[in-house]
Design an enzyme around this catalytic site. Structure first.
Site, PDB file in Angstrom:
ATOM      1  N   LYS A 135     -26.320 -47.875  -9.112  1.00  0.00           N
ATOM      2  CA  LYS A 135     -26.979 -48.624 -10.205  1.00  0.00           C
ATOM      3  C   LYS A 135     -27.802 -47.695 -11.095  1.00  0.00           C
ATOM      4  O   LYS A 135     -27.916 -47.913 -12.312  1.00  0.00           O
ATOM      5  CB  LYS A 135     -27.855 -49.748  -9.652  1.00  0.00           C
ATOM      6  CG  LYS A 135     -27.131 -51.079  -9.572  1.00  0.00           C
ATOM      7  CD  LYS A 135     -26.217 -51.202  -8.373  1.00  0.00           C
ATOM      8  CE  LYS A 135     -24.756 -51.143  -8.647  1.00  0.00           C
ATOM      9  NZ  LYS A 135     -23.934 -51.266  -7.430  1.00  0.00           N
TER      10      LYS A 135
ATOM     11  N   VAL B 261     -14.533 -53.116  -6.393  1.00  0.00           N
ATOM     12  CA  VAL B 261     -15.905 -53.031  -6.906  1.00  0.00           C
ATOM     13  C   VAL B 261     -16.299 -51.581  -7.223  1.00  0.00           C
ATOM     14  O   VAL B 261     -16.804 -51.275  -8.297  1.00  0.00           O
ATOM     15  CB  VAL B 261     -16.898 -53.648  -5.901  1.00  0.00           C
ATOM     16  CG1 VAL B 261     -18.194 -53.966  -6.580  1.00  0.00           C
ATOM     17  CG2 VAL B 261     -16.328 -54.898  -5.284  1.00  0.00           C
TER      18      VAL B 261
ATOM     19  N   VAL C 244       1.089 -45.876  -4.329  1.00  0.00           N
ATOM     20  CA  VAL C 244       0.646 -44.480  -4.385  1.00  0.00           C
ATOM     21  C   VAL C 244       1.461 -43.669  -3.381  1.00  0.00           C
ATOM     22  O   VAL C 244       1.617 -44.072  -2.228  1.00  0.00           O
ATOM     23  CB  VAL C 244      -0.867 -44.387  -4.084  1.00  0.00           C
ATOM     24  CG1 VAL C 244      -1.315 -42.937  -4.005  1.00  0.00           C
ATOM     25  CG2 VAL C 244      -1.668 -45.125  -5.157  1.00  0.00           C
TER      26      VAL C 244
ATOM     27  N   SER D 105     -11.139 -45.416  -3.676  1.00  0.00           N
ATOM     28  CA  SER D 105     -12.018 -46.569  -3.402  1.00  0.00           C
ATOM     29  C   SER D 105     -11.141 -47.740  -3.012  1.00  0.00           C
ATOM     30  O   SER D 105     -10.914 -48.657  -3.789  1.00  0.00           O
ATOM     31  CB  SER D 105     -12.868 -46.888  -4.633  1.00  0.00           C
ATOM     32  OG  SER D 105     -12.058 -46.909  -5.806  1.00  0.00           O
TER      33      SER D 105
ATOM     34  N   GLY E  12     -11.570 -49.610  -0.143  1.00  0.00           N
ATOM     35  CA  GLY E  12     -12.231 -50.427   0.868  1.00  0.00           C
ATOM     36  C   GLY E  12     -12.936 -49.575   1.907  1.00  0.00           C
ATOM     37  O   GLY E  12     -12.831 -48.342   1.899  1.00  0.00           O
ATOM     38  N   ARG E  13     -13.662 -50.228   2.794  1.00  0.00           N
ATOM     39  CA  ARG E  13     -14.480 -49.521   3.772  1.00  0.00           C
ATOM     40  C   ARG E  13     -14.174 -50.046   5.177  1.00  0.00           C
ATOM     41  O   ARG E  13     -13.719 -51.177   5.342  1.00  0.00           O
ATOM     42  CB  ARG E  13     -15.974 -49.702   3.438  1.00  0.00           C
ATOM     43  CG  ARG E  13     -16.323 -49.092   2.089  1.00  0.00           C
ATOM     44  CD  ARG E  13     -17.776 -49.312   1.718  1.00  0.00           C
ATOM     45  NE  ARG E  13     -18.716 -48.667   2.599  1.00  0.00           N
ATOM     46  CZ  ARG E  13     -19.029 -47.369   2.552  1.00  0.00           C
ATOM     47  NH1 ARG E  13     -18.478 -46.574   1.661  1.00  0.00           N
ATOM     48  NH2 ARG E  13     -19.918 -46.863   3.398  1.00  0.00           N
TER      49      ARG E  13
ATOM     50  N   ALA F 273     -25.108 -55.647   0.757  1.00  0.00           N
ATOM     51  CA  ALA F 273     -26.432 -55.344   1.290  1.00  0.00           C
ATOM     52  C   ALA F 273     -27.217 -56.629   1.583  1.00  0.00           C
ATOM     53  O   ALA F 273     -27.870 -56.740   2.629  1.00  0.00           O
ATOM     54  CB  ALA F 273     -27.186 -54.469   0.299  1.00  0.00           C
TER      55      ALA F 273
ATOM     56  N   HIS G 299     -35.685 -71.066 -24.505  1.00  0.00           N
ATOM     57  CA  HIS G 299     -34.885 -70.687 -25.670  1.00  0.00           C
ATOM     58  C   HIS G 299     -35.573 -69.560 -26.422  1.00  0.00           C
ATOM     59  O   HIS G 299     -36.779 -69.631 -26.626  1.00  0.00           O
ATOM     60  CB  HIS G 299     -34.707 -71.878 -26.618  1.00  0.00           C
ATOM     61  CG  HIS G 299     -33.965 -71.495 -27.866  1.00  0.00           C
ATOM     62  ND1 HIS G 299     -32.595 -71.311 -27.866  1.00  0.00           N
ATOM     63  CD2 HIS G 299     -34.397 -71.230 -29.129  1.00  0.00           C
ATOM     64  CE1 HIS G 299     -32.216 -70.953 -29.085  1.00  0.00           C
ATOM     65  NE2 HIS G 299     -33.285 -70.898 -29.867  1.00  0.00           N
TER      66      HIS G 299
END
Ligand code: FAD
Ligand code: NAI
Length: 475
Positions: free
Chosen positions: A58, A193, A247, A279, A281-282, A330, A454
């Site tokens: 981030k 992601v 791949v 990337s 997946g884990r 998380a 608003h």
């Protein structure tokens, strides 16, 4: 003589450190063991999330977005930028500072809550007389003994067969967060992601980015109306996304990486890039935990088997976060950590899996909670849908960011909100209202009747709720 604790937590990521704090708040004598090392070999609490996940990604997303705005969007606001430059080393150093602030924050929280921290690898040694012996292998070796053990050992990036991570040319999320200079050409395998977030960072900074995705559908788990809108925006920004690919061989040399792949039509292709981020997946991590010494059960993918309360097959041994089933997020790990600590104290901790929000921090951001339209259709559930585009929202126009929409799905009969899907500015923040609404089992009409400030982006949520009843006011 081993040190005795009521609760021993193995892993100091968001699942583990939060479980340790909550258990200490409830009056237990708590130890937390974590092996993560910073660049100087010292402890770095916070796990994947803090060190090579949520927080640094981030930080870089924010920095790269500032650069992108200055390069491409400030002019729309009448702001001229001359001689815009990029100092990647400084950007990475800022990211490292943000990480360190978070590491230090957890050290402070452990002191405040009287959690005893051990730096090193924790492994099961024995179970006897209702106690578990855990060895800590670090600078010094010691043995702890505890009545309850919470395992929160997280996950690791999956590599492609035959292409191990060297973190120089073939990168996991770890290497992807510390590329020292903007690569001219960057390849990514997997448009999930991490693929989208890290692809966005380096594209904004000037890399030519190609993402190869195995599935034929873009963001298959996301509501497809939202996914299509996001795909359009990413392609417009210059991300090349190839779907339905296979791949093949991956070769590295001094110049970079060459990926052989087949496109959706079955045609053979080659992607030559300076760096490749994988990337895909884990996988749950139990390296060094020695679960076999006490008979702790793992499933066929290596995750610790738990029931819905995070109980393992062993009495008083619990497991939370990425090392168990469920989304690898998380906040999911944290909620499980809190619930387990409360269950150990005889309370009724609960995690509502139906209301765990998802956020992809790209631009536009993508956020959702609850069920997608595709899931409702597959379940045969009668529903109403309401959408509202940010194009018709005054605050979005003022921001200069009108991409996307809010989409609300509600039960056709009861009007209960079943899912909310957002693509657009600050979707990550807007989704919180929708999570609250779903936790309280609100109807779309409840949101439609609540006064929203608003001009604010949240008015788009209210308007999407009105749209469920086909009565938007501003569109
Ligand atoms: P971890 O955070 O992996 O922590 C496990 C800890 O246990 C580590 O410190 C590890 O060193 C330690 N450990 C492991 N084995 C042992 C042992 N035997 N002894 C001692 N210590 C041990 N999620 C979000 O919700 N939002 C995001 O924006 C987000 N961004 C992400 C970005 C990236 C690039 C990645 C990779 C992940 C991201 N995630 C995000 C996912 C999030 O990081 C994980 O879901 C979360 O960290 C899981 O927490 P955990 O406590 O289960 O495990
Ligand atoms: P992912 O599961 O999000 O995406 C992996 C993608 O790779 C999928 O689209 C999959 O179809 C594709 N894939 C798998 N094997 C492939 C192959 N051989 N060839 C081509 N494509 C292939 O996993 P990712 O991006 O690695 O992230 C891991 C997890 O980390 C996420 O699922 C999420 O839980 C967490 N995370 C969360 C973030 C957030 O909350 N904002 C940010 C980053 C990560």
């Amino acid at each position: 003589m081993s040190k005795q604790f009521d609760v021993i937590v193995i892993g100091g990521g968001p699942g583990g450190y939060i479980a340790a704090i909550r258990a200490a708040q409830l009056g237990f004598n708590v130890a937390c063991i974590d092996e993560w090392k910073n660049a100087k070999g010292g402890p770095a609490l916070g796990g994947t999330c803090t060190n090579i996940g949520c927080i640094p990604s981030k930080a870089l997303l924010q920095s790269s977005e500032h650069y992108d705005h200055a390069a491409h969007h400030f002019a729309d606001h009448g702001i001229e930028v001359k001689g815009l430059g990029l100092d990647v080393a400084k950007m990475l150093a800022r990211k490292d500072t943000v990480v360190k602030q978070n590491n230090d924050g957890i050290v402070y929280l452990f002191k405040k809550n009287k959690v005893t921290f051990f730096h090193g690898r924790g492994s099961f040694v024995a179970a006897k007389d209702g106690l578990y012996d855990i060895k800590v292998a670090g600078a010094a070796e010691e043995t702890l003994s505890g009545k309850h053990v919470i395992v929160a050992t997280g996950s690791n990036a999956r590599a492609l067969p035959g292409a191990p991570f060297d973190e120089e040319t073939i990168l996991s999320n770890d290497g992807a967060l510390r590329i020292g200079a903007v690569p001219k050409k960057l390849g990514l395998i997997g448009s999930g992601v991490i693929g989208l977030e890290m692809g966005s960072v380096w594209r904004r900074l000037g890399a030519e980015v190609t993402i190869l995705e195995g599935l034929p559908t873009f963001l298959g788990a996301v509501d497809q109306q939202i996914a299509k809108e996001a795909h359009k925006a990413f392609v417009k920004q210059g991300l090349k996304i190839e779907l339905g690919v296979k791949v093949g061989e991956i070769k590295t040399d001094k110049k970079g990486v060459s990926v052989a792949w087949t496109n959706a039509k079955g045609e053979a292709q080659t992607l030559d890039v300076d760096k490749l981020i994988v990337s895909i997946g884990r996988a749950a991590n139990t390296i060094g935990l020695a679960p076999e010494t006490v008979g702790l059960k793992l499933d066929e993918r290596g995750a610790i088997v738990v029931d819905e309360e995070c109980k393992t097959n062993l009495p008083n041994v619990w497991a939370v976060g990425d090392v168990v089933r469920g989304p690898m997020l998380a906040h999911k790990a944290e909620e499980e950590g809190v619930a387990v600590a409360e269950r150990i104290a005889g309370q009724h901790g609960h995690v509502n899996f139906n209301t765990i929000p998802w956020v992809i921090y790209t631009n536009p951001e993508i956020a959702w909670v609850g069920q997608t339209e595709e899931q409702l259709k597959a379940a045969g559930r009668a529903y109403k849908a309401g959408t509202f585009p940010f194009m018709a929202n005054g605050r979005a126009r003022a921001l200069g960011d009108t991409t996307g929409m809010v989409k609300m799905l509600a039960d056709a009969t009861t009007d209960e909100i079943l899912g909310v899907h957002i693509v657009g500015p600050f979707a990550s923040e807007l989704i919180a209202e929708c999570v609250v609404a779903m936790e309280f089992r609100a109807s779309a009409e409840d949101i439609a009747r609540i006064c929203h400030a608003h001009p604010s982006l949240s008015e788009a949520t209210k308007e999407a709720a009105l749209a469920v009843d086909k009565r938007t006011l501003n569109f």
